[in-house]
Design an enzyme around this catalytic site. Structure first.
Site, short mmCIF file in Angstrom:
data_model
loop_
_atom_site.label_atom_id
_atom_site.label_comp_id
_atom_site.label_asym_id
_atom_site.label_seq_id
_atom_site.Cartn_x
_atom_site.Cartn_y
_atom_site.Cartn_z
CE LYS A 129 -4.30 -1.51 2.15
NZ LYS A 129 -5.33 -1.14 3.15
CG ASP A 133 -8.31 1.06 3.28
OD1 ASP A 133 -9.17 0.21 2.97
OD2 ASP A 133 -7.08 0.85 3.19
#
Lengths: 289, 289
Positions: B71, B107
């Site tokens: 990520k 997210d």
């Protein structure tokens, strides 16, 4: 319903263009028939090096069909090349095996399988090939790589592109022990060679949809002793095949060669015997007769 | 039956490991519900540069979910980064747009959406965040990036890793105008902050299967004025959420955050409103309560 999950393996055709490829339909039908956790997609690719980097890096990629314009230029990017594919100088299939990319050519093996399943006698026979492009090249080497006890007696290549035809003939002569003759595709050469051959393989695009009435082989030269295979598969029954059938020849449709190259790929990727009938049905439903 | 053809677009999760990812099940169910010609697979990736080269080169790739450990390290390899994702310093979503790779972080947006759909009041409220890892970081910036008229009043971060917690608090203070306090996660600090806060967001892995009886928030501190969200989604109802419900708190399950990050991805890739009920049902069927 096809169940796709984190373990599903991916195969795909790479080429440019790929939008009209039948391979996704054929292979997905076969995966589903056998209940295998695979899917098959089509990827238009311009940058071959990027595509190959992706093949190595993206887990769950299992295999690729390679089509125009990448069949030759992909070779130096792969890790291993099957000997026949190396001789032909073109790859139509990649298997991803633990991060290694292994190239092979099921156009060649598929053509042989189509001839054999079509009950063409090859051992000791003379074969006439019309055309000298990529497909002709694959078929010529496939014939030449058969072990001598079951190999053909000799190959004649007739074509309109002098350089391409001579290069192919010289390559096959240099790299294998098969007897090869070649010459321009004149009516006279066709008539004489067809009289002396038992198998005729048509390897040019002539007769392909939409010009379905065309054929480069005059119907009057076709005689019942010939087995005739056409690589053109759209339409399913080309003018050449219609003429050959009318003349009493055994015929093998181009769809069989297309089918068997796909079967060869399927079996390399999955290790399972391909469901040929399902795959043939998908192909047949895609074309007119 | 899912019909896959030469136009089917591919999305996939990249990470390592990915074998237990629920994303293929959620997204494929949503694609099928809306009749979209997409499939979603899972690719274990070690070489991120190779994976990114493949994303650029293989046509029909539409998008990626990015998970641990990629990520953060994927950011310099992309072409454009959404401003919130850049502040957070992590990307969980890639859209492939005409060969360009655009990174964003659902997210963050998913956590906000889960809070809002769960009817947590945010405007002018004080929020306590327990934990300071990747999820906490995404949620903290999501809260801080809300426009001032609807933004929270202040954020307190309590955690056991002093360096990580202080860095996160300093980053949010430096890069945004949100008021942030932080300190070690002691019972005393929890008790005091919970009394003064209206929202509690639990961002550590405590309580995750199989240690389903664990909670880092003492039940006795939970009071009805709190809305409690847990990022842990397996089990669906964690010990913390059970305690909060028993204390009369409004609760928001971790599955909602997971669901809304997936919805955000789906909508970025397809441009269509995601079928949230179908996706939630797939998620709920994957976990025990």
């Amino acid at each position: 319903m096809l169940s796709i999950n984190a373990h599903t393996r991916l195969c795909a055709v790479i080429g440019n263009p790929v939008e009209h490829s039948l391979s996704p339909a054929i292979h997905n039908a076969a995966f589903q028939k056998l209940g295998l956790n695979y899917v098959y997609l089509a990827f238009r690719v311009e940058s071959l090096s990027g595509a190959v980097a992706g093949m190595r890096a993206l887990g769950n990629l299992r295999g690729f069909s390679v089509t125009i314009p990448h069949k030759v230029s992909i070779i130096p990017l792969l890790d291993e090349i099957d000997p026949t594919a190396r001789l032909i100088g073109s790859v139509n299939t990649i298997v991803v095996e633990q991060g290694k990319l292994i190239g092979s050519n099921t156009d060649a093996s598929g053509a042989l399988r189509a001839l054999k399943e079509g009950r063409a006698m090859l051992k000791g026979q003379r074969v006439l090939m019309v055309g000298s492009g990529g497909a002709a090249r694959a078929i010529a080497f496939a014939l030449a790589m058969e072990p001598p006890p079951i190999r053909i007696e000799g190959l004649t290549i007739l074509g309109i592109l002098d350089d391409e035809r001579r290069t192919l003939a010289a390559d096959v002569r240099t790299k294998t022990s098969l007897r090869v003759e070649e010459g321009p595709m004149t009516d006279e050469a066709l008539r004489e060679t067809m009289r002396d051959s038992q198998v005729l393989i048509h390897c040019t695009p002539v007769g392909m949809h939409p010009k379905v009435k065309d054929s480069c082989v005059p119907a009057k030269f076709l005689e019942p002793h010939l087995t005739v295979m056409d690589i053109v598969y759209n339409p399913l029954d080309t003018q050449l095949l219609k003429d050959a059938k009318a003349a009493g020849c055994r015929t093998i449709r181009g769809i069989e060669m297309f089918l068997h190259q796909a079967i060869g790929q399927f079996e390399l990727w999955t290790g399972q015997k391909a469901p040929a009938d399902v795959m043939r049905a998908v192909l047949e439903s895609s074309f007119s007769r």
